[in-house]
Design an enzyme around this catalytic site. Structure first.
Site, PDB file in Angstrom:
ATOM      1  N   GLU A   1       0.864  -1.184   0.000  1.00  0.00           N
ATOM      2  CA  GLU A   1       0.000   0.000   0.000  1.00  0.00           C
ATOM      3  C   GLU A   1       0.897   1.229   0.000  1.00  0.00           C
ATOM      4  O   GLU A   1       1.770   1.357   0.855  1.00  0.00           O
ATOM      5  CB  GLU A   1      -0.871   0.035   1.254  1.00  0.00           C
TER       6      GLU A   1
ATOM      7  N   ASP B   1      -3.964   8.087  11.628  1.00  0.00           N
ATOM      8  CA  ASP B   1      -2.644   7.481  11.683  1.00  0.00           C
ATOM      9  C   ASP B   1      -1.949   7.799  12.994  1.00  0.00           C
ATOM     10  O   ASP B   1      -2.174   8.842  13.605  1.00  0.00           O
ATOM     11  CB  ASP B   1      -1.774   7.967  10.519  1.00  0.00           C
TER      12      ASP B   1
END
Length: 272
Positions: A53, A64
């Site tokens: 990815e 994140d």
């Protein structure tokens, strides 16, 4: 399913036939530079990642953790743009042949234009897109564009999702389902695994798509635990941390990336 999305499905089917989970590595484009980021992802594949990815760095990566936030900030200050992300996809796919996904928040794609982004991602050899913050109710324009260009649309399912919501998400998605959970800092590893395994069980009740888990995995033991109940083990921060820890020595960073991938491969092959 057509195009590069088919290659993604075939890669996951191949690892299942081997009796193991797939190792999926995440890495943000442009970190620490565009060129070195391409070399980093290539090294991850050389070490054993089955699928990768490529992250599109965002100025406010709210989903994140601090490691990826730091990398995103470095990439953005270095001038990374969508063109650089697409170049990373293109060059990694050309060099390795593995399926390459783009992981991005929805806002950059929406501004760029879903049709344009899907067309250019497909042209670069991308297999699909992971869009963690795209609401299902607003996803139809993207999903139609992705389907036109042979791309998978991977949705993220959280433990808080109700069963009916999970069913709607899995019905709309393709490629695989991304089961997102957090590796807890308290409690035992057994309880963490049981929680994640329960989420996978709930997802599998609604779909035949493979279920891949992002759980904060950083070593072979944890990879083995997750591989016991998932079709794929997604690792991101651990790879990024290796590069942050060797910021002044790219050669050492690349060796660390290959070594970590090799270690994780042993984990996904030895399910506990």
């Amino acid at each position: 399913m057509s195009g590069k999305a088919q290659a993604l499905s075939e890669a996951l089917a191949a690892t299942r036939r081997e009796g193991r989970a797939a190792l999926i590595g995440y890495y943000p484009a442009g970190f620490p530079t565009l060129e070195s980021g391409i070399r980093a992802v290539t090294a991850m594949v050389e070490g054993g990642c089955d699928i990768v990815e490529i992250g599109l760095p965002h100025s406010d990566p709210v989903l994140d953790g601090p490691v990826i936030q730091t990398a995103d900030d470095i990439a953005l200050r270095g001038g990374i743009r969508i063109a650089g992300v697409l170049r990373t996809v293109r060059e990694v796919h050309a060099a390795t042949g593995v399926p390459v996904l783009c992981m991005t928040y929805w806002n950059p794609v929406d501004r760029y234009g879903p049709e344009r982004f899907a067309a250019e991602l497909a042209e670069a050899g991308g297999a699909g897109c992971i869009l963690p913050d795209l609401p299902l109710e607003e996803s139809e324009p993207w999903r139609k564009a992705a389907e036109r260009h042979g791309l998978a649309t991977v949705f993220v399912v959280a433990p808080s999702s109700r069963d009916a919501r999970i069913a709607g998400i899995t019905d709309a998605g393709s490629g695989f389902v991304y089961a997102a959970s957090l590796m807890g800092v308290t409690g035992t590893r057994e309880s963490v695994s049981r929680d994640a395994a329960d989420l996978v069980r709930r997802i599998r009740a609604t779909t035949e798509l493979p279920v891949c888990v992002g759980l904060g995995v950083s070593n072979a033991v944890q990879a083995s635990e997750v591989a016991a109940f998932a079709d794929g083990v997604i690792v991101g921060s651990a790879f990024v941390r290796r590069v942050l820890d060797h910021a002044d020595d790219e050669g050492a960073a690349l060796r660390e990336l290959r070594s970590l991938a090799q270690d994780l491969v042993q984990g996904v092959r030895c399910r506990t």
